[in-house]
Design a protein around this motif. Sequence first.
Motif, PDB file in Angstrom:
ATOM      1  N   ASP A  63       0.835  -1.212   0.000  1.00 34.74           N
ATOM      2  CA  ASP A  63       0.000   0.000   0.000  1.00 34.74           C
ATOM      3  C   ASP A  63       0.865   1.255   0.000  1.00 34.74           C
ATOM      4  OD1 ASP A  63       1.043  -0.261   2.475  1.00 34.74           O
ATOM      5  OD2 ASP A  63      -0.843  -0.114   3.594  1.00 34.74           O
ATOM      6  N   THR A  64       0.206   2.411  -0.103  1.00 32.94           N
ATOM      7  CA  THR A  64       0.915   3.702  -0.180  1.00 32.94           C
ATOM      8  C   THR A  64       1.721   3.975   1.079  1.00 32.94           C
ATOM      9  OG1 THR A  64      -1.100   4.386  -1.277  1.00 32.94           O
ATOM     10  CG2 THR A  64       0.556   6.082  -0.968  1.00 32.94           C
ATOM     11  N   THR A  65       1.161   3.641   2.254  1.00 33.90           N
ATOM     12  CA  THR A  65       1.866   3.880   3.527  1.00 33.90           C
ATOM     13  C   THR A  65       3.174   3.105   3.548  1.00 33.90           C
ATOM     14  OG1 THR A  65      -0.360   3.850   4.465  1.00 33.90           O
ATOM     15  CG2 THR A  65       1.470   4.006   6.025  1.00 33.90           C
TER      16      THR A  65
ATOM     17  N   LEU B  92       4.895   1.994   0.986  1.00 28.62           N
ATOM     18  CA  LEU B  92       5.786   2.556  -0.025  1.00 28.62           C
ATOM     19  C   LEU B  92       6.455   3.832   0.496  1.00 28.62           C
ATOM     20  CD1 LEU B  92       6.417   1.610  -2.957  1.00 28.62           C
ATOM     21  CD2 LEU B  92       4.863   3.379  -3.754  1.00 28.62           C
ATOM     22  N   ALA B  93       5.635   4.683   1.150  1.00 27.22           N
ATOM     23  CA  ALA B  93       6.140   5.944   1.723  1.00 27.22           C
ATOM     24  C   ALA B  93       7.192   5.648   2.791  1.00 27.22           C
ATOM     25  CB  ALA B  93       4.990   6.738   2.333  1.00 27.22           C
ATOM     26  N   TYR B  94       6.941   4.596   3.596  1.00 27.71           N
ATOM     27  CA  TYR B  94       7.891   4.243   4.652  1.00 27.71           C
ATOM     28  C   TYR B  94       9.225   3.787   4.062  1.00 27.71           C
ATOM     29  CZ  TYR B  94      10.474   1.869   8.213  1.00 27.71           C
ATOM     30  OH  TYR B  94      11.501   1.487   9.029  1.00 27.71           O
TER      31      TYR B  94
ATOM     32  N   PHE C  27      10.556   4.607   1.181  1.00 23.91           N
ATOM     33  CA  PHE C  27      11.248   5.805   0.658  1.00 23.91           C
ATOM     34  C   PHE C  27      11.852   6.612   1.809  1.00 23.91           C
ATOM     35  CE2 PHE C  27       8.957   5.036  -3.353  1.00 23.91           C
ATOM     36  CZ  PHE C  27      10.004   5.243  -4.238  1.00 23.91           C
ATOM     37  N   TYR C  28      11.093   6.718   2.908  1.00 23.49           N
ATOM     38  CA  TYR C  28      11.573   7.426   4.108  1.00 23.49           C
ATOM     39  C   TYR C  28      12.830   6.727   4.635  1.00 23.49           C
ATOM     40  CZ  TYR C  28      11.839   8.356   9.156  1.00 23.49           C
ATOM     41  OH  TYR C  28      12.284   8.652  10.422  1.00 23.49           O
ATOM     42  N   TYR C  29      12.800   5.382   4.686  1.00 28.20           N
ATOM     43  CA  TYR C  29      13.943   4.620   5.200  1.00 28.20           C
ATOM     44  C   TYR C  29      15.186   4.853   4.330  1.00 28.20           C
ATOM     45  CZ  TYR C  29      17.130   0.923   6.477  1.00 28.20           C
ATOM     46  OH  TYR C  29      18.263   0.255   6.859  1.00 28.20           O
TER      47      TYR C  29
END
Length: 325
Positions: free
Chosen positions: A172-174, A176-178, A180-182
């Motif tokens: 999910d988007t969350t 994926l965002a995590y 990228f954040y990592y």
Amino acid sequence: MLSSVGKLVAWLLTGFLAILTIFFNMYLLLVTHRSYRKKHKLNPADFIITAIALASISQQVLTYLWQTIDVIDTVCRISLMAAILLVLIFSLKLIIFWSTAFLTFYYGTKLVMEPVHCYTRIQEAIVKHVHTVLALIFVSGFANCVPLLSVLTYYNGTSTEFGDCGSIMPTDTTGLAYVFYYVIISDIIPGIVMVKCSISISYHLAKHLLEMKASSNGAHGPKLGTQMRVIKMTLSLVVVYICFVAVDIYTQMTVVLMRQNTLALTILFASVYTTVSAFVLVYGKKSYWKELIASYNLFLEEYPCFSSMKVEEVKTEPHEHSHGH
């Protein structure tokens, strides 16, 4: 994707790299411990190197464990254990990167004399509290990686010839965002810190060499002699890091964007990085390197058939201190 043969090769390579990493880092730990027993205190650089060495040894042991599970457990019976190991590996990776960035920052602050302004005051404050900064790096390393457990996908009880039991494939988007954040906090930001420090160190070195050329009495000679090896070590660490980050980001993106499970490769490259950086850290201290070569040659003397493998010992320059910085 890696076939079962590819995984076996990665596993064997990781085992070999683990031996080298543990050897170099244990050597660093033993030498810094001896220094601590003599002086009853560690200088900040040695303290940071000790933290990197401990994190590197832990990471290599866990990496080898994960690779072993990945090769042996084809039906993913212990996928949760594999997932927890992955989270610990990624946490330690983040800690190693940030500690290495902190080491280059420390050397950059010590080697480069800048006019006093707000930024240099912040730098001095950070360098004065090395223990606190390292404690923060360790805590945030684990805290930032715990959410990985929610992003990990499991293949429970299904035989996957090309898949790993626990892999980072956000659905999910969350998630994926995590991921990228990592990548930003573990690869990109420490990289920016290192590049900034290496540019200021290189500028300082060029300026110093020009001053030496202009100076007829050569008064700057001894100072540069004591710093040169540390400068080479710091710049080498940055080059090794940049090469690794380029490969790491590429493999992370193949996992996340192309849905290819190359996690075993990501972990293998992390092992290569810890091995090379440990070697650079040992080589960076002239006294450490000199002692290691002497011990190696002494060991070979016991076996005459290996005498051709002896390495020429390092000669100490008259103006060079044994500490290297």
